[in-house]
Design an enzyme around this catalytic site. Structure first.
Site, mmCIF file in Angstrom:
data_model
loop_
_atom_site.group_PDB
_atom_site.id
_atom_site.type_symbol
_atom_site.label_atom_id
_atom_site.label_comp_id
_atom_site.label_asym_id
_atom_site.label_seq_id
_atom_site.Cartn_x
_atom_site.Cartn_y
_atom_site.Cartn_z
ATOM 1 C CG ASN A 9 -1.695 1.204 1.455
ATOM 2 O OD1 ASN A 9 -1.762 2.069 0.583
ATOM 3 N ND2 ASN A 9 -2.321 1.317 2.619
ATOM 4 C CE LYS A 11 -0.138 3.144 4.747
ATOM 5 N NZ LYS A 11 0.024 3.208 6.204
ATOM 6 C CD GLU A 95 -2.666 5.452 6.934
ATOM 7 O OE1 GLU A 95 -2.678 5.499 5.698
ATOM 8 O OE2 GLU A 95 -1.735 4.930 7.590
ATOM 9 C CD GLU A 164 -3.353 -2.651 7.531
ATOM 10 O OE1 GLU A 164 -2.242 -2.882 7.022
ATOM 11 O OE2 GLU A 164 -4.009 -1.631 7.300
HETATM 12 P P1 PGA Z 1 2.986 0.183 7.708
HETATM 13 O O1 PGA Z 1 1.492 0.408 7.123
HETATM 14 O O2 PGA Z 1 3.510 -1.072 7.089
HETATM 15 O O3 PGA Z 1 3.743 1.407 7.280
HETATM 16 O O4 PGA Z 1 2.838 0.073 9.197
HETATM 17 C C1 PGA Z 1 0.627 -0.677 6.964
HETATM 18 C C2 PGA Z 1 -0.669 -0.228 6.372
HETATM 19 O O5 PGA Z 1 -1.151 0.868 6.709
HETATM 20 O O6 PGA Z 1 -1.271 -0.938 5.547
#
Ligand code: PGA
Length: 248
Positions: A9, A11, A95, A164
């Protein structure tokens, strides 16, 4: 036998050029016996699609509108994603739930729009630190799973749950192998009562939250951990591919 699924992901990171380079590096190094996908920012999906065409790398999206199209300024609908070759999409990422305040009803609508369009749905669930500390983890996860409607979702191969814990996302502090396995087993049991145990045994349950090369082997070898949803460590080919290889 569930094939592990490792999804990156990205983001709101990278540029067009770095997205293309990263996708190309991943696409040419995917081993057998694992599914691998990346979810670039919307504006780079098309560019990534063209460099991974013909490879095993699956294209994903991080979010989608709950509307099928029309006058919704700034939104992207699921037919547009399909048009670009997108194969999976997230719903309910923390998020979006916690920073963008998406309600359970909106998350649920998005999940069913994604599934009903024929895409693989990655439905994200997980508790905040405060919820964990007050022993609410399983209640929160159960309620987020209840956003899914078993009369609409009938193909276990196109349903993926990402557990998560919010306190582990982007913090460097991952759940322990045991903490993850405990919640994953609970998720599978809950899916069994929502659908049936056979359906539940075929759904992949990913772990996400500071998953990195150093902790990947331990987490990914838990009996109910069927892959990972990776944020930070998915932005570099080396670290992402190390996690992919830990899943084989
Ligand atoms: P991270 O994010 O690996 O940076 O902790 C995971 C996610 O939000 O899917």
């Amino acid at each position: 036998m569930r094939i592990k699924f490792i999804a990156g992901n990205w983001k709101m990171n990278l540029t067009k050029t770095s997205s293309i380079e990263l996708a190309r590096a991943i696409a040419r190094a995917i081993p057998n016996n694992v599914e691998v996908g990346v979810a670039p920012p919307f504006v780079y999906i098309d560019a990534v699609a063209s460099v991974i065409a013909g490879s095993k790398l699956l294209l994903g999206a991080q979010d989608v509108s709950c509307e099928p199209g029309g006058a919704f300024t700034g939104e992207i609908c699921v037919p547009m994603l399909k048009d670009l070759g997108v194969r999976f999409c997230l719903s309910g990422h923390s998020e979006r739930r916690h920073i963008r305040h998406e309600s359970p009803d909106l998350v649920s609508k998005k999940a069913h729009v994604i599934y009903s369009a024929g895409l693989t749905l990655i439905h994200c669930v997980g508790e905040t630190l405060q919820e964990r500390d007050s022993n609410q983890t399983l209640n929160v996860v159960r309620s987020q799973l209840s956003e899914l409607n078993p009369t609409i979702i009938s193909d276990p191969n196109r349903l993926v749950i990402a557990y998560e814990p919010v306190w582990a996302i982007g913090t460097g502090r991952n759940a322990t192998d045991q903490q993850a396995q405990e919640v994953h087993a609970f998720i599978r049991q809950t899916l069994g009562s929502m659908w049936n145990p056979d359906f539940a045994s075929r759904v992949r349950i990913q772990y996400g939250g500071s998953l990195k090369p150093e902790n990947a082997k331990g987490l990914l070898s838990q009996p109910d951990v069927d892959g990972g949803l990776i944020g930070g460590a998915s932005l570099k080919a080396d670290s992402f591919l190390a996690i992919v290889n830990a899943a084989v």
